[in-house]
Scaffold this motif. Sequence first.
Motif, mmCIF file in Angstrom:
data_model
loop_
_atom_site.group_PDB
_atom_site.id
_atom_site.type_symbol
_atom_site.label_atom_id
_atom_site.label_comp_id
_atom_site.label_asym_id
_atom_site.label_seq_id
_atom_site.Cartn_x
_atom_site.Cartn_y
_atom_site.Cartn_z
ATOM 1 N N LEU A 2 0.815 -1.213 0.000
ATOM 2 C CA LEU A 2 0.000 0.000 0.000
ATOM 3 C C LEU A 2 0.847 1.262 0.000
ATOM 4 O O LEU A 2 0.333 2.363 -0.211
ATOM 5 C CB LEU A 2 -0.932 0.017 1.221
ATOM 6 N N ARG A 3 2.144 1.121 0.246
ATOM 7 C CA ARG A 3 3.007 2.301 0.266
ATOM 8 C C ARG A 3 3.047 2.999 -1.092
ATOM 9 O O ARG A 3 3.296 4.205 -1.159
ATOM 10 C CB ARG A 3 4.427 1.904 0.682
ATOM 11 N N GLU A 4 2.794 2.251 -2.153
ATOM 12 C CA GLU A 4 2.831 2.840 -3.497
ATOM 13 C C GLU A 4 1.778 3.912 -3.692
ATOM 14 O O GLU A 4 1.936 4.791 -4.548
ATOM 15 C CB GLU A 4 2.642 1.743 -4.556
ATOM 16 N N VAL A 5 0.695 3.869 -2.912
ATOM 17 C CA VAL A 5 -0.375 4.841 -3.110
ATOM 18 C C VAL A 5 -0.435 5.889 -1.999
ATOM 19 O O VAL A 5 -1.292 6.770 -2.029
ATOM 20 C CB VAL A 5 -1.750 4.141 -3.234
ATOM 21 N N LEU A 6 0.470 5.804 -1.034
ATOM 22 C CA LEU A 6 0.495 6.784 0.051
ATOM 23 C C LEU A 6 1.659 7.754 -0.138
ATOM 24 O O LEU A 6 2.721 7.365 -0.624
ATOM 25 C CB LEU A 6 0.640 6.075 1.398
ATOM 26 N N PRO A 7 1.494 9.014 0.274
ATOM 27 C CA PRO A 7 2.584 9.984 0.144
ATOM 28 C C PRO A 7 3.620 9.878 1.257
ATOM 29 O O PRO A 7 4.600 10.615 1.257
ATOM 30 C CB PRO A 7 1.847 11.336 0.207
ATOM 31 N N TRP A 8 3.415 8.970 2.210
ATOM 32 C CA TRP A 8 4.344 8.771 3.320
ATOM 33 C C TRP A 8 4.752 7.300 3.366
ATOM 34 O O TRP A 8 4.108 6.460 2.749
ATOM 35 C CB TRP A 8 3.681 9.151 4.655
ATOM 36 N N PRO A 9 5.804 6.951 4.106
ATOM 37 C CA PRO A 9 6.231 5.548 4.180
ATOM 38 C C PRO A 9 5.335 4.688 5.064
ATOM 39 O O PRO A 9 5.595 3.511 5.272
ATOM 40 C CB PRO A 9 7.647 5.644 4.766
ATOM 41 N N GLY A 10 4.290 5.260 5.601
ATOM 42 C CA GLY A 10 3.345 4.545 6.443
ATOM 43 C C GLY A 10 2.119 5.410 6.633
ATOM 44 O O GLY A 10 1.855 6.318 5.842
ATOM 45 N N LEU A 11 1.362 5.155 7.704
ATOM 46 C CA LEU A 11 0.210 5.993 8.045
ATOM 47 C C LEU A 11 0.689 7.111 8.960
ATOM 48 O O LEU A 11 1.109 6.849 10.088
ATOM 49 C CB LEU A 11 -0.871 5.161 8.742
ATOM 50 N N ARG A 12 0.647 8.316 8.478
ATOM 51 C CA ARG A 12 1.183 9.430 9.257
ATOM 52 C C ARG A 12 0.202 9.857 10.340
ATOM 53 O O ARG A 12 -0.963 10.121 10.073
ATOM 54 C CB ARG A 12 1.501 10.613 8.352
ATOM 55 N N ARG A 13 0.675 9.904 11.570
ATOM 56 C CA ARG A 13 -0.159 10.312 12.688
ATOM 57 C C ARG A 13 -0.720 11.712 12.435
ATOM 58 O O ARG A 13 -0.045 12.579 11.895
ATOM 59 C CB ARG A 13 0.643 10.314 13.988
ATOM 60 N N GLY A 14 -1.961 11.921 12.848
ATOM 61 C CA GLY A 14 -2.583 13.217 12.713
ATOM 62 C C GLY A 14 -3.305 13.435 11.399
ATOM 63 O O GLY A 14 -3.891 14.493 11.191
ATOM 64 N N THR A 15 -3.297 12.432 10.523
ATOM 65 C CA THR A 15 -3.944 12.580 9.216
ATOM 66 C C THR A 15 -5.316 11.919 9.213
ATOM 67 O O THR A 15 -5.661 11.126 10.094
ATOM 68 C CB THR A 15 -3.090 11.980 8.094
ATOM 69 N N THR A 16 -6.094 12.258 8.193
ATOM 70 C CA THR A 16 -7.407 11.653 7.979
ATOM 71 C C THR A 16 -7.404 10.958 6.631
ATOM 72 O O THR A 16 -7.081 11.573 5.608
ATOM 73 C CB THR A 16 -8.510 12.724 8.008
ATOM 74 N N ILE A 17 -7.732 9.666 6.632
ATOM 75 C CA ILE A 17 -7.727 8.864 5.408
ATOM 76 C C ILE A 17 -9.114 8.280 5.213
ATOM 77 O O ILE A 17 -9.561 7.424 5.985
ATOM 78 C CB ILE A 17 -6.672 7.738 5.489
ATOM 79 N N ALA A 18 -9.819 8.761 4.198
ATOM 80 C CA ALA A 18 -11.150 8.239 3.894
ATOM 81 C C ALA A 18 -11.007 6.879 3.216
ATOM 82 O O ALA A 18 -10.215 6.715 2.284
ATOM 83 C CB ALA A 18 -11.906 9.211 2.992
ATOM 84 N N VAL A 19 -11.775 5.900 3.682
ATOM 85 C CA VAL A 19 -11.636 4.517 3.225
ATOM 86 C C VAL A 19 -12.925 4.086 2.525
ATOM 87 O O VAL A 19 -14.023 4.260 3.060
ATOM 88 C CB VAL A 19 -11.334 3.579 4.407
ATOM 89 N N GLY A 20 -12.780 3.494 1.337
ATOM 90 C CA GLY A 20 -13.941 3.181 0.523
ATOM 91 C C GLY A 20 -14.541 1.810 0.686
ATOM 92 O O GLY A 20 -15.578 1.521 0.083
ATOM 93 N N SER A 21 -13.932 0.924 1.477
ATOM 94 C CA SER A 21 -14.496 -0.417 1.637
ATOM 95 C C SER A 21 -13.987 -1.054 2.919
ATOM 96 O O SER A 21 -12.956 -0.658 3.473
ATOM 97 C CB SER A 21 -14.116 -1.307 0.444
ATOM 98 N N MET A 22 -14.714 -2.065 3.385
ATOM 99 C CA MET A 22 -14.322 -2.766 4.608
ATOM 100 C C MET A 22 -13.026 -3.538 4.418
ATOM 101 O O MET A 22 -12.195 -3.605 5.327
ATOM 102 C CB MET A 22 -15.441 -3.725 5.030
ATOM 103 N N SER A 23 -12.823 -4.121 3.242
ATOM 104 C CA SER A 23 -11.597 -4.876 3.006
ATOM 105 C C SER A 23 -10.373 -3.960 3.056
ATOM 106 O O SER A 23 -9.319 -4.344 3.580
ATOM 107 C CB SER A 23 -11.663 -5.607 1.662
ATOM 108 N N LEU A 24 -10.500 -2.756 2.536
ATOM 109 C CA LEU A 24 -9.407 -1.789 2.625
ATOM 110 C C LEU A 24 -9.161 -1.384 4.075
ATOM 111 O O LEU A 24 -8.010 -1.219 4.498
ATOM 112 C CB LEU A 24 -9.738 -0.551 1.797
ATOM 113 N N LEU A 25 -10.246 -1.214 4.829
ATOM 114 C CA LEU A 25 -10.090 -0.858 6.234
ATOM 115 C C LEU A 25 -9.298 -1.931 6.972
ATOM 116 O O LEU A 25 -8.347 -1.618 7.708
ATOM 117 C CB LEU A 25 -11.466 -0.688 6.887
#
Length: 222
Positions: free
Chosen positions: A29-52
């Motif tokens: 999933l790093r290929e689609v994120l602008p950071w090397p992981g999930l950056r604390r303090g951000t909001t990421i809208a998720v489109g499906s349960m499997s992605l969540l």
Amino acid sequence: MSRPAPLAGVSTASSDDVAGRVLPVNPHLREVLPWPGLRRGTTIAVGSMSLLFALLAPVTAAGGWAAVVGVPELSVLAAAEAGVAVERMPLVPRPGIELATVVAALVDGVDLVAFTAPRSLSRAEQRTLTARARQRGAVLLPLGPWPSADVALRCTSGRWLGLDAGHGHLVEREVEIHASGRGAAARPRSTRVRLPGPGGPLAPVTGAEGARRLGVVRNGCA
């Protein structure tokens, strides 16, 4: 509940990692994120349960906490099969009109807070939750559209794999994950993965040979 310590297993390749501001993410999933992981303090809208589940799995497996609010249909078994450490996933299935209050309270002590994003939430409440997550260092994961999201993730072109000449079981699903957003995420990105992969967790696409060997059933991304 106090903020958990920075998680083990996070790469130290950047200053963000060293400071504990990036939570682990599946490497595919790093290929689609602008950071090397999930950056604390951000909001990421998720489109499906499997992605969540794909986002919750690495964090909970590394010792972090992920709460889910307002999703009574969530299957704990499906979450476990996707790699989520469900014992570190507190659930509030039906918060009712207190959804914003419950999410705000959890943001104070949980690494990831996922929740249904109902239309009843006002723009002011949305801005308040986004700002609170940014202040507290949590990652907010609204399920559905969120106007102020840093990143929005969705998946398309789903096809189930596993049937062979009408026999067998559906065991994997190949999907394309798309990301869009603002700031560092303004440039749209996409990647193709198997969600679920063999055994449940997200996995890379194994190539054309695997697609030829396995039967295909087209479907959406749940």
